[in-house]
Design a protein around this motif. Structure first.
Motif, PDB file in Angstrom:
ATOM      1  N   ALA A  66       0.839  -1.196   0.000  1.00  0.00           N
ATOM      2  CA  ALA A  66       0.000   0.000   0.000  1.00  0.00           C
ATOM      3  C   ALA A  66       0.872   1.243   0.000  1.00  0.00           C
ATOM      4  O   ALA A  66       2.048   1.205   0.367  1.00  0.00           O
ATOM      5  N   CYS A  67       0.275   2.343  -0.402  1.00  0.00           N
ATOM      6  CA  CYS A  67       0.940   3.643  -0.366  1.00  0.00           C
ATOM      7  C   CYS A  67       0.084   4.598   0.458  1.00  0.00           C
ATOM      8  O   CYS A  67      -1.115   4.748   0.194  1.00  0.00           O
ATOM      9  N   ASP A  68       0.685   5.209   1.455  1.00  0.00           N
ATOM     10  CA  ASP A  68       0.009   6.154   2.342  1.00  0.00           C
ATOM     11  C   ASP A  68       0.339   7.562   1.873  1.00  0.00           C
ATOM     12  O   ASP A  68       1.453   8.052   2.078  1.00  0.00           O
ATOM     13  N   CYS A  69      -0.621   8.216   1.216  1.00  0.00           N
ATOM     14  CA  CYS A  69      -0.396   9.546   0.645  1.00  0.00           C
ATOM     15  C   CYS A  69      -0.835  10.635   1.616  1.00  0.00           C
ATOM     16  O   CYS A  69      -1.951  10.600   2.134  1.00  0.00           O
ATOM     17  N   GLY A  70       0.058  11.607   1.838  1.00  0.00           N
ATOM     18  CA  GLY A  70      -0.192  12.602   2.869  1.00  0.00           C
ATOM     19  C   GLY A  70      -0.045  11.965   4.233  1.00  0.00           C
ATOM     20  O   GLY A  70      -0.856  12.166   5.138  1.00  0.00           O
ATOM     21  N   ALA A  71       1.030  11.186   4.391  1.00  0.00           N
ATOM     22  CA  ALA A  71       1.181  10.272   5.521  1.00  0.00           C
ATOM     23  C   ALA A  71       1.440  10.941   6.858  1.00  0.00           C
ATOM     24  O   ALA A  71       1.224  10.330   7.912  1.00  0.00           O
ATOM     25  N   GLN A  93       4.888  15.553   2.129  1.00  0.00           N
ATOM     26  CA  GLN A  93       5.669  16.723   1.720  1.00  0.00           C
ATOM     27  C   GLN A  93       6.601  17.223   2.811  1.00  0.00           C
ATOM     28  O   GLN A  93       7.704  17.697   2.530  1.00  0.00           O
ATOM     29  N   ASN A  94       6.187  17.099   4.065  1.00  0.00           N
ATOM     30  CA  ASN A  94       6.940  17.658   5.186  1.00  0.00           C
ATOM     31  C   ASN A  94       8.023  16.673   5.660  1.00  0.00           C
ATOM     32  O   ASN A  94       7.720  15.642   6.260  1.00  0.00           O
ATOM     33  N   ALA A  95       9.269  16.997   5.399  1.00  0.00           N
ATOM     34  CA  ALA A  95      10.381  16.117   5.768  1.00  0.00           C
ATOM     35  C   ALA A  95      10.490  15.929   7.274  1.00  0.00           C
ATOM     36  O   ALA A  95      10.956  14.884   7.747  1.00  0.00           O
ATOM     37  N   GLN A  96      10.048  16.913   8.049  1.00  0.00           N
ATOM     38  CA  GLN A  96      10.097  16.794   9.507  1.00  0.00           C
ATOM     39  C   GLN A  96       9.182  15.676   9.991  1.00  0.00           C
ATOM     40  O   GLN A  96       9.525  14.938  10.925  1.00  0.00           O
ATOM     41  N   PHE A  97       8.022  15.549   9.376  1.00  0.00           N
ATOM     42  CA  PHE A  97       7.105  14.477   9.756  1.00  0.00           C
ATOM     43  C   PHE A  97       7.707  13.108   9.426  1.00  0.00           C
ATOM     44  O   PHE A  97       7.601  12.158  10.223  1.00  0.00           O
ATOM     45  N   LEU A  98       8.335  13.007   8.273  1.00  0.00           N
ATOM     46  CA  LEU A  98       8.944  11.730   7.894  1.00  0.00           C
ATOM     47  C   LEU A  98      10.118  11.377   8.790  1.00  0.00           C
ATOM     48  O   LEU A  98      10.356  10.195   9.086  1.00  0.00           O
ATOM     49  N   GLU A  99      10.853  12.375   9.248  1.00  0.00           N
ATOM     50  CA  GLU A  99      11.948  12.107  10.186  1.00  0.00           C
ATOM     51  C   GLU A  99      11.406  11.534  11.485  1.00  0.00           C
ATOM     52  O   GLU A  99      11.973  10.586  12.046  1.00  0.00           O
ATOM     53  N   VAL A 121       7.712  14.529  -0.738  1.00  0.00           N
ATOM     54  CA  VAL A 121       7.259  15.207  -1.951  1.00  0.00           C
ATOM     55  C   VAL A 121       5.753  15.441  -1.854  1.00  0.00           C
ATOM     56  O   VAL A 121       5.028  14.644  -1.264  1.00  0.00           O
ATOM     57  N   GLY A 122       5.283  16.547  -2.397  1.00  0.00           N
ATOM     58  CA  GLY A 122       3.852  16.803  -2.456  1.00  0.00           C
ATOM     59  C   GLY A 122       3.199  15.954  -3.530  1.00  0.00           C
ATOM     60  O   GLY A 122       3.840  15.571  -4.525  1.00  0.00           O
ATOM     61  N   LEU A 123       1.920  15.667  -3.373  1.00  0.00           N
ATOM     62  CA  LEU A 123       1.233  14.814  -4.343  1.00  0.00           C
ATOM     63  C   LEU A 123       1.161  15.455  -5.719  1.00  0.00           C
ATOM     64  O   LEU A 123       1.046  14.746  -6.730  1.00  0.00           O
TER      65      LEU A 123
END
Length: 233
Positions: A66-71, A93-99, A121-123
């Motif tokens: 699966a792919c979680d978009c706007g995760a 899009q927000n690298a801080q959230f992914l970190e 990356v943004g959608l």
């Protein structure tokens, strides 16, 4: 106030990026201070996916990827998608959230390999790898895309689906027209507008469900399951 048309500002995506960079990397931040909706949200999504898997028209729907978009930090991945799929990629899009997701919130899942790629990356710019995903899940994120960019994104999702795959959209809906929030560069659309954009992207609606259990006073939330028109013929 609802309007019959929506014209994004020239800084639409830049303003949204600025807004989300000021949001805490926490569950409460992901839910805009409405953490009480988390449990019914996850329950509703699980109910919807279970219903889809019992649909004879979707017998090929896989459970692999699966792919979680706007995760965000991975709330939906951790508490929903990873309970139904072997592996999940995150797009945010927000690298801080992914970190936060990689180092804390989803560290165990990342280390085990059940969380795959994390794309900052943004959608509007995301191009899913061809044929990869059984389900592309888009929740509370398409409201940040312009109409044209949503159509283009869904078109790219068509190429990113594995055979029998689906795109699921879960979004706030307005009673009519467009309700624009300039503070975070988001637009809440009427269900009929969403469905027109789905058709414009070459997608067919195979199932719809209304989210229940949220507090009164919030926008209604609708879930749609989409398949490429070509797969429906």
């Amino acid at each position: 106030m609802a309007t019959n048309s929506f014209k994004p500002t020239k800084t639409w995506y830049k303003d949204a990026d600025k807004y989300w960079k000021a949001v805490p990397s926490s569950m409460d931040g992901m839910l805009g201070g409405l953490e009480m909706v988390h449990t019914p949200d996850m329950r509703g999504s699980s109910s919807f996916l279970t219903k889809l898997r019992s649909d004879p028209a979707l017998l090929q729907l896989g459970t692999g990827y699966a792919c979680d978009c706007g995760a965000g930090i991975g709330r939906v991945s951790k508490h929903f998608l990873l309970k139904h799929f072997d592996r999940v990629d995150l797009v945010e899009q927000n690298a801080q959230f992914l970190e936060m997701a990689e180092t804390k919130y989803l560290k165990e899942e990342r280390d085990s390999g059940s969380v795959g790629t994390m794309s900052a990356v943004g959608l509007q710019d995301f191009d899913p790898p061809a044929g990869r995903y059984d389900t592309i899940w888009c929740q509370w994120v398409l409201n940040h895309l312009t109409d044209n960019d949503m159509i283009a994104f869904l078109g790219r999702c068509t190429r990113g689906l594995a055979p029998g795959g689906i795109v699921c959209v879960k979004e706030n809906v307005a009673t009519r027209g467009y309700v624009v929030d300039r503070s975070d560069s988001s637009v809440t659309r009427a269900a009929s507008i969403f469905e027109g954009l789905f058709r414009a992207a070459g997608m067919k609606i195979v199932c719809t469900q209304i989210q229940t259990g949220f507090p009164q006073g919030l926008f209604e939330v609708v879930m749609w399951a989409l398949i490429p028109e070509a797969a429906a013929t």
